[in-house]
Motif scaffolding. Structure first.
Motif, PDB file in Angstrom:
ATOM      1  N   GLY A 113       0.788  -1.232   0.000  1.00  0.00           N
ATOM      2  CA  GLY A 113       0.000   0.000   0.000  1.00  0.00           C
ATOM      3  C   GLY A 113       0.813   1.271   0.000  1.00  0.00           C
ATOM      4  N   ILE A 114       1.953   1.286  -0.722  1.00  0.00           N
ATOM      5  CA  ILE A 114       2.850   2.437  -0.702  1.00  0.00           C
ATOM      6  C   ILE A 114       2.725   3.197  -2.029  1.00  0.00           C
ATOM      7  CG2 ILE A 114       5.243   3.146  -0.400  1.00  0.00           C
ATOM      8  CD1 ILE A 114       4.188   1.634   2.032  1.00  0.00           C
ATOM      9  N   GLU A 115       2.604   4.529  -1.967  1.00  0.00           N
ATOM     10  CA  GLU A 115       2.329   5.262  -3.203  1.00  0.00           C
ATOM     11  C   GLU A 115       3.590   5.570  -4.013  1.00  0.00           C
ATOM     12  OE1 GLU A 115       1.876   9.733  -1.210  1.00  0.00           O
ATOM     13  OE2 GLU A 115       0.127   8.456  -1.532  1.00  0.00           O
ATOM     14  N   ASP A 116       4.766   5.205  -3.514  1.00  0.00           N
ATOM     15  CA  ASP A 116       5.956   5.227  -4.366  1.00  0.00           C
ATOM     16  C   ASP A 116       6.561   3.830  -4.304  1.00  0.00           C
ATOM     17  OD1 ASP A 116       8.591   5.747  -5.519  1.00  0.00           O
ATOM     18  OD2 ASP A 116       8.076   7.868  -5.386  1.00  0.00           O
ATOM     19  N   ALA A 117       7.687   3.651  -3.607  1.00  0.00           N
ATOM     20  CA  ALA A 117       8.303   2.325  -3.572  1.00  0.00           C
ATOM     21  C   ALA A 117       8.158   1.699  -2.196  1.00  0.00           C
ATOM     22  CB  ALA A 117       9.779   2.414  -3.927  1.00  0.00           C
ATOM     23  N   ALA A 118       7.823   0.418  -2.168  1.00  0.00           N
ATOM     24  CA  ALA A 118       7.739  -0.288  -0.891  1.00  0.00           C
ATOM     25  C   ALA A 118       9.122  -0.352  -0.244  1.00  0.00           C
ATOM     26  CB  ALA A 118       7.176  -1.689  -1.107  1.00  0.00           C
ATOM     27  N   ASN A 123       0.294  -5.494 -11.936  1.00  0.00           N
ATOM     28  CA  ASN A 123      -0.655  -4.808 -12.817  1.00  0.00           C
ATOM     29  C   ASN A 123      -1.485  -3.768 -12.084  1.00  0.00           C
ATOM     30  OD1 ASN A 123       0.146  -6.531 -14.951  1.00  0.00           O
ATOM     31  ND2 ASN A 123      -1.156  -8.144 -14.094  1.00  0.00           N
ATOM     32  N   HIS A 124      -1.005  -3.335 -10.929  1.00  0.00           N
ATOM     33  CA  HIS A 124      -1.789  -2.368 -10.155  1.00  0.00           C
ATOM     34  C   HIS A 124      -1.853  -1.036 -10.884  1.00  0.00           C
ATOM     35  CE1 HIS A 124      -3.422  -0.148  -6.798  1.00  0.00           C
ATOM     36  NE2 HIS A 124      -3.448  -1.241  -6.057  1.00  0.00           N
ATOM     37  N   GLU A 125      -2.983  -0.411 -10.803  1.00  0.00           N
ATOM     38  CA  GLU A 125      -3.114   0.942 -11.347  1.00  0.00           C
ATOM     39  C   GLU A 125      -2.049   1.843 -10.727  1.00  0.00           C
ATOM     40  OE1 GLU A 125      -6.400   4.565 -11.349  1.00  0.00           O
ATOM     41  OE2 GLU A 125      -6.787   2.716 -10.214  1.00  0.00           O
ATOM     42  N   ASN A 126      -1.488   2.744 -11.509  1.00  0.00           N
ATOM     43  CA  ASN A 126      -0.451   3.645 -11.009  1.00  0.00           C
ATOM     44  C   ASN A 126      -1.093   4.760 -10.193  1.00  0.00           C
ATOM     45  OD1 ASN A 126       1.617   5.546 -10.661  1.00  0.00           O
ATOM     46  ND2 ASN A 126       2.644   4.864 -12.528  1.00  0.00           N
ATOM     47  N   PHE A 127      -0.889   4.734  -8.877  1.00  0.00           N
ATOM     48  CA  PHE A 127      -1.489   5.767  -8.019  1.00  0.00           C
ATOM     49  C   PHE A 127      -0.419   6.670  -7.410  1.00  0.00           C
ATOM     50  CE2 PHE A 127      -0.750   3.632  -3.825  1.00  0.00           C
ATOM     51  CZ  PHE A 127      -0.466   2.333  -4.265  1.00  0.00           C
ATOM     52  N   ALA A 128       0.688   6.831  -8.161  1.00  0.00           N
ATOM     53  CA  ALA A 128       1.784   7.661  -7.651  1.00  0.00           C
ATOM     54  C   ALA A 128       1.390   9.128  -7.615  1.00  0.00           C
ATOM     55  CB  ALA A 128       3.008   7.477  -8.539  1.00  0.00           C
ATOM     56  N   ILE A 129       2.159   9.872  -6.820  1.00  0.00           N
ATOM     57  CA  ILE A 129       1.969  11.317  -6.731  1.00  0.00           C
ATOM     58  C   ILE A 129       2.332  11.935  -8.079  1.00  0.00           C
ATOM     59  CG2 ILE A 129       2.731  13.368  -5.475  1.00  0.00           C
ATOM     60  CD1 ILE A 129       4.016  10.988  -3.567  1.00  0.00           C
ATOM     61  N   PRO A 130       1.488  12.829  -8.595  1.00  0.00           N
ATOM     62  CA  PRO A 130       1.825  13.474  -9.868  1.00  0.00           C
ATOM     63  C   PRO A 130       3.202  14.146  -9.781  1.00  0.00           C
ATOM     64  CG  PRO A 130      -0.396  14.075  -9.167  1.00  0.00           C
ATOM     65  CD  PRO A 130       0.222  13.305  -8.040  1.00  0.00           C
ATOM     66  N   SER A 133       6.073  12.641  -9.610  1.00  0.00           N
ATOM     67  CA  SER A 133       7.111  11.727  -9.143  1.00  0.00           C
ATOM     68  C   SER A 133       7.606  10.881 -10.312  1.00  0.00           C
ATOM     69  CB  SER A 133       6.560  10.825  -8.038  1.00  0.00           C
ATOM     70  OG  SER A 133       5.578   9.967  -8.567  1.00  0.00           O
ATOM     71  N   LEU A 134       8.820  10.377 -10.188  1.00  0.00           N
ATOM     72  CA  LEU A 134       9.370   9.584 -11.289  1.00  0.00           C
ATOM     73  C   LEU A 134       8.559   8.317 -11.524  1.00  0.00           C
ATOM     74  CD1 LEU A 134      13.225   9.893 -10.994  1.00  0.00           C
ATOM     75  CD2 LEU A 134      11.689  10.925 -12.646  1.00  0.00           C
ATOM     76  N   VAL A 135       8.102   7.703 -10.433  1.00  0.00           N
ATOM     77  CA  VAL A 135       7.380   6.441 -10.617  1.00  0.00           C
ATOM     78  C   VAL A 135       5.998   6.640 -11.216  1.00  0.00           C
ATOM     79  CG1 VAL A 135       8.632   5.139  -8.851  1.00  0.00           C
ATOM     80  CG2 VAL A 135       6.594   6.450  -8.216  1.00  0.00           C
ATOM     81  N   SER A 136       5.540   7.900 -11.307  1.00  0.00           N
ATOM     82  CA  SER A 136       4.262   8.126 -11.984  1.00  0.00           C
ATOM     83  C   SER A 136       4.389   7.786 -13.467  1.00  0.00           C
ATOM     84  CB  SER A 136       3.791   9.570 -11.801  1.00  0.00           C
ATOM     85  OG  SER A 136       4.656  10.475 -12.471  1.00  0.00           O
ATOM     86  N   ASN A 137       5.620   7.631 -13.959  1.00  0.00           N
ATOM     87  CA  ASN A 137       5.841   7.280 -15.363  1.00  0.00           C
ATOM     88  C   ASN A 137       5.821   5.770 -15.620  1.00  0.00           C
ATOM     89  OD1 ASN A 137       6.470  10.027 -16.211  1.00  0.00           O
ATOM     90  ND2 ASN A 137       8.360   9.793 -15.044  1.00  0.00           N
ATOM     91  N   ILE A 138       5.781   4.961 -14.574  1.00  0.00           N
ATOM     92  CA  ILE A 138       5.879   3.516 -14.789  1.00  0.00           C
ATOM     93  C   ILE A 138       4.600   3.010 -15.448  1.00  0.00           C
ATOM     94  CG2 ILE A 138       6.126   1.264 -13.685  1.00  0.00           C
ATOM     95  CD1 ILE A 138       7.539   2.613 -11.402  1.00  0.00           C
ATOM     96  N   PRO A 139       4.746   2.331 -16.576  1.00  0.00           N
ATOM     97  CA  PRO A 139       3.534   1.760 -17.179  1.00  0.00           C
ATOM     98  C   PRO A 139       2.956   0.667 -16.277  1.00  0.00           C
ATOM     99  CG  PRO A 139       5.381   1.768 -18.750  1.00  0.00           C
ATOM    100  CD  PRO A 139       5.945   2.088 -17.400  1.00  0.00           C
ATOM    101  N   GLN A 140       1.679   0.706 -16.095  1.00  0.00           N
ATOM    102  CA  GLN A 140       0.988  -0.345 -15.345  1.00  0.00           C
ATOM    103  C   GLN A 140       1.289  -1.688 -15.995  1.00  0.00           C
ATOM    104  OE1 GLN A 140      -3.103   0.671 -15.078  1.00  0.00           O
ATOM    105  NE2 GLN A 140      -3.776  -1.375 -14.415  1.00  0.00           N
ATOM    106  N   GLY A 141       1.677  -2.679 -15.200  1.00  0.00           N
ATOM    107  CA  GLY A 141       1.960  -3.988 -15.771  1.00  0.00           C
ATOM    108  C   GLY A 141       3.408  -4.209 -16.141  1.00  0.00           C
ATOM    109  N   THR A 142       4.339  -3.546 -15.425  1.00  0.00           N
ATOM    110  CA  THR A 142       5.772  -3.690 -15.701  1.00  0.00           C
ATOM    111  C   THR A 142       6.402  -4.628 -14.676  1.00  0.00           C
ATOM    112  OG1 THR A 142       5.866  -1.431 -16.571  1.00  0.00           O
ATOM    113  CG2 THR A 142       7.957  -2.443 -15.927  1.00  0.00           C
ATOM    114  N   GLY A 143       6.994  -5.714 -15.139  1.00  0.00           N
ATOM    115  CA  GLY A 143       7.635  -6.631 -14.195  1.00  0.00           C
ATOM    116  C   GLY A 143       8.905  -6.019 -13.619  1.00  0.00           C
ATOM    117  N   MET A 144       9.828  -5.662 -14.535  1.00  0.00           N
ATOM    118  CA  MET A 144      11.085  -5.041 -14.093  1.00  0.00           C
ATOM    119  C   MET A 144      11.386  -3.859 -14.983  1.00  0.00           C
ATOM    120  SD  MET A 144      13.865  -7.954 -13.320  1.00  0.00           S
ATOM    121  CE  MET A 144      13.389  -9.420 -12.426  1.00  0.00           C
TER     122      MET A 144
END
Lengths: 506, 401
Positions: free
Chosen positions: A195-200, A272-279, A281-292
């Motif tokens: 449940g972390i909005e950037d990185a666990a 495959n979680h929906e991207n709920f990052a803070i607008p 932030s760098l991780v807001s660019n991660i495409p949903q469904g990225t393994g690595m």
């Protein structure tokens, strides 16, 4: 929204450029039977670890303890215990609820929860407190805590070498779950984080870190290794995040490299979680469904992971084009140099690519995301058995010269990083004298206080006298202002400075 | 400004008389914070006991310093002090380095936008010089890589000190006292009697002085070195907000220097009526750095109001409030900026903003503030004092000292 469009555009351009230069012809599978064993894996990080190691020891160290134990019970304050603790103390926290921020600015403190029949000590930020645990000391261990509802991070380190963060349960603590930063030699193991909005787990600007056996899920990013060197990410269960495991350079940071990262034996499943990052932030660019995701990080080895069900792609190697919302950094190399993809299990990836990934695929007349994609088209990469996967952009990859990284059991050091000692001009008395005392005392001339020469005449063979006086000065001379107390320097430092002062000849 | 001139000339005349007194001998001792080691002044600090990851000089409380400049002689350092305070370096003898970098104003000038020669209002504020020894880029937009390169800017900018290389050399070589002082500071270069002062010697001497402006003895530092009682409870609360990942101040204003020396795009507003400053976009020739400025050190920040590159915020409280206003809230219409990722909406409370200010004030330390020369080799008055004095009188304040 504009930013996402810009990123898609950037990726699409890259894909387009790539397509122009390469025909996309499937090659027949070549059956190879090795005639000789491959070379052993080496890395600059591994050299440092093995040079320091005379024996086999994998994460076998603990942080120092002195025997002092402080028990904190429900209703009491953990911070009060930290304040009372001497370096080496173990603070045992009983089950209960603790609503506070704990900061540890001392060396060798162990903060250890006591778990009774499944009941943890709970640190509750109630949605209003910033961070649960902040540390800056060396030799810090934090374990067995249940941390929830903080605004910032659950556990955050700023510098501090030789740390152990293990066996914690972290649920919904805002930006990061576990965030050691600017330290060397650490273990992040057996934590359960969600449940972390950037990185666990976010290892930022660090050296020699093992991130092992953690369970991370329902977060934007599972595990991030950022601007760090010699990191081992092994045996983690990483699922239902937007992106599973990331290794990258963030542009604009003061430490500008990322290298020697081994990602092996992890389960990277259904991220495959929906991207709920803070607008922004760098991780807001991660495409949903990225393994690595490997962005600009060098010498990353991906080995024996099970990477399944990630709906955009199994793994992505890319440059800063993915970080289109950040200013560029001319001092950081954006290319993911020398990627090494050993044997991995990759299945069921790319079934439902995110729109930005779909745009890249469209340039190749593809609709399904690949197991592996390299948007840069690196020519110094290697991959074992490439025919097993659906790949994109790996035409210039060669065969890897090694099959496994079993020579690297850990990237942590077998002995803790020692404090800085025995270098030139490291005498504490000298540094305190010039760094503090010299503000008022010059050798032969009058400044704010009397000259050192005069003090030498007064105290001769009595450095203890100077040290005691400096801690609690009284007005002695009408012709000088009263000395401000120097009790902020500890007894040892004051005495060392006094001895140095008495021995000074100029 | 006009009514100042008669007073200036009057004071100049008396100063010239003074200068004919006994010759100046440069100090043979290193300034506080430095040890004389084989003829050179070397920095000493308790922070040298601590390691730092990748030797970057960024970290937490007990983290080593970034790389620094030292190794000048005591005489070079003292010569630099005279040059620093001497308005003879400017075209018309009215502006010294200390005009905009005044020791009593945190080595800044108390202005949002500094004022150069002939009353020119400059586009940006004067950065503090405290701890410049540790910096690797200079000017708000980071366009210079060394102090020597930096000082060429103000010395020869027609709106700042207005001089030019030839005029500066002619001026200094025309003052016997300076020839004599340069010979003390650079004896190897002055073996022959007709040796002339060179520009590189001027730059080296001023650099030598600037790198001695070290401030590492604040109450915060006492806390960092292990004295827990150095800070009050509200100040520690402020420290914890400062380094929390909610406020994120310490991510860029990283200890021990309280800067990570990077360029960051914040989107702070300009003063009313001033056009948007593109900042580092120009020297880096990089559109994504539009509006980017160097992250300043926060040491002695209490002393250098107003804040930001053009002084938009009058107080520390206003400056910290900017960061909780939301991403891009002050960006002018039509500007597309790549705002730094740490600028977000931390929703800091009023109390938290107050605590941040409490903490920032613990970074104040002027214990190594250098003495200002009582007389200058040129015979001129140290102008920064005159201007500050008159300015204060204009505000109706009396200076009784």
């Amino acid at each position: 929204m504009n930013k996402i469009v810009a990123v898609v555009g950037a990726l699409a351009l890259l894909g387009g450029g790539y397509y122009l230069g390469n025909a996309n012809q499937p090659e027949p599978t070549v059956i190879k039977v090795p005639t000789a064993p491959k070379a052993e894996f080496t890395s600059s990080g591994a050299d440092e670890v093995s040079a320091a190691s005379g024996k086999v020891s994998v994460r076998a160290w603990e942080t120092p303890t002195s025997g002092e134990v402080i028990i904190v019970k429900d209703g009491e304050s953990i911070q009060d215990a930290v304040k009372a603790a001497q370096p080496g103390a173990v603070i045992k926290v009983m089950p209960g609820t603790y609503k506070e921020t704990v900061y540890v600015d001392k060396d060798n403190i162990t903060l250890s929860g006591v778990i009774e029949r499944g009941a943890y000590p709970v640190m509750d930020g109630e949605g209003v407190r910033n961070d649960a645990v902040l540390y800056s000391g060396n030799g810090f261990t934090v374990e067995n805590l249940y941390i929830t509802k903080y605004k910032g991070n659950a556990i955050m380190g700023q510098a501090g070498n030789n740390y152990i963060i293990r066996n914690n349960i972290i649920v919904d603590t805002g930006v990061y779950g576990i965030f050691p930063q600017l330290g060397k030699n650490g273990i992040v193991a057996h934590n359960v984080i969600s449940g972390i909005e950037d990185a666990a787990i976010y290892v930022g600007m660090s050296d020699n870190v093992d991130v092992v056996y953690n369970q991370v899920f329902d977060s934007v990013a599972g595990i991030e290794i950022e601007n760090s060197r010699s990191a081992l990410v092994e045996g983690n269960f990483v699922y239902n995040n937007t992106g599973g495991i990331l290794a990258f350079i963030t542009p604009g940071l003061p430490i500008k490299t990322c290298s020697d990262v081994i990602i092996r034996n992890n389960f990277v499943v259904d991220n495959n979680h929906e991207n709920f990052a803070i607008p922004g932030s760098l991780v807001s660019n991660i495409p949903q469904g990225t393994g690595m995701l490997i962005m600009a990080c060098d010498d990353v080895v991906v080995e024996q992971n099970i990477i399944t069900g990630n709906e955009s792609m199994g793994m992505l190697f890319t440059d800063f084009s993915l970080a289109g919302n950040a200013a560029t950094d001319p001092d950081a190399d954006p290319r993911p140099n020398r990627p090494k993809i050993l044997n991995n299990i990759m299945r069921d990836n790319g079934k439902n690519p995110a729109p930005m990934v779909r745009a890249v695929l469209a340039t190749q007349m593809l609709t399904r995301g690949p197991d592996v994609i390299d948007t840069v088209g690196m020519d110094d990469g290697c991959i074992l058995n490439p025919e097993r996967y659906r790949t994109f952009g790996l035409e210039k990859y060669g065969d890897c010269e090694f099959e496994n990284t079993k020579t690297v059991l850990t990237y942590t050091l077998p002995e803790p990083v020692p404090p800085r000692v025995n270098e030139t001009n490291m005498d504490k008395g000298k540094l305190a004298y010039y760094g503090v005392c010299a503000g008022c005392h010059a050798y032969g001339s009058r400044m704010i206080g009397p000259p050192t020469q005069i003090i030498q005449a007064l105290y001769m063979d009595n450095p203890e006298g100077i040290a005691a006086y400096a801690a609690a000065p009284v007005r002695k001379r009408d012709d000088y202002p009263e000395m401000p107390p120097q009790g902020h320097l500890d007894d040892e430092t004051r005495l060392a400075a006094a001895k140095f002062m008495l021995g000074l000849t100029r | 400004m006009k009514r100042l001139l008669p007073m200036l000339f009057a004071s100049l005349a008396s100063a010239v008389a003074l200068a004919q007194a006994e010759p100046i001998v440069l100090n043979a001792d290193c300034p506080p914070g430095f040890e004389l080691s084989t003829g050179q002044c070397e920095l000493r600090s308790l922070y040298q006991l601590y390691p730092s990851l990748q030797d970057a000089g960024v970290g937490g409380l007990k983290t080593g310093l970034p790389g620094w400049r030292d190794g000048f002689t005591p005489q070079q350092t003292d010569l630099g002090r005279y040059l620093f305070f001497d308005p003879v370096l400017s075209r018309d003898g009215t502006v010294s380095c200390a005009t905009c970098h005044a020791p009593d104003r945190g080595f800044s000038d108390g202005l949002g936008r500094s004022v150069g020669i002939n009353g020119s209002v400059l586009p940006r504020s004067a950065p503090s010089l405290w701890n410049v020894a540790f910096l690797n880029s200079f000017f708000w937009d980071g366009r210079a890589d060394s102090l020597e390169e930096q000082m060429v800017g103000p010395l020869f900018d027609k709106h700042e000190m207005g001089s030019d290389p030839q005029l500066l050399l002619d001026t200094l070589n025309g003052i016997p006292a300076y020839r004599q002082l340069f010979a003390q500071a650079f004896p190897a270069d002055f073996k022959s009697g007709d040796a002339e002062i060179r520009l590189d010697q001027v730059y080296a001497a001023i650099t030598a002085f600037q790198v001695t402006l070290v401030s590492l003895n604040s109450r915060y530092d006492q806390y960092a070195h292990g004295y827990a009682d150095a800070l009050t409870e509200p100040e520690i609360e402020g420290l914890n907000i400062f380094r929390s990942f909610v406020a994120r101040c310490a991510e860029c204003h990283t200890p021990p220097l309280f800067t990570n020396q990077q360029v960051a795009v914040l989107g702070t507003p300009e003063p009313e009526g001033m056009p948007f400053d593109p900042g580092a976009q120009i020297p880096m020739n990089e559109p994504s750095q539009r509006g980017g400025f160097k992250v300043p050190s926060l040491r002695n920040i209490e002393l250098t109001a107003p804040y930001m590159h053009s002084g938009r915020f009058a107080t520390l409280r206003e400056a910290v409030s900017f960061y909780t206003g939301g991403r891009g809230h002050a960006v002018p219409e039509g500007e597309e900026l790549k705002i730094h990722w740490h600028i977000w909406e931390p929703n800091l409370t009023e109390d938290e903003l107050d605590r941040l200010v409490d903490f920032l004030k613990t970074l104040t330390d002027e214990s190594f503030k250098p003495e200002q020369p009582r007389r200058l080799p040129s015979g001129l008055q140290p102008m920064h004092q005159v201007i500050a004095y008159i300015g204060e009188n204009d505000n109706g304040e009396e200076d009784h000292e």
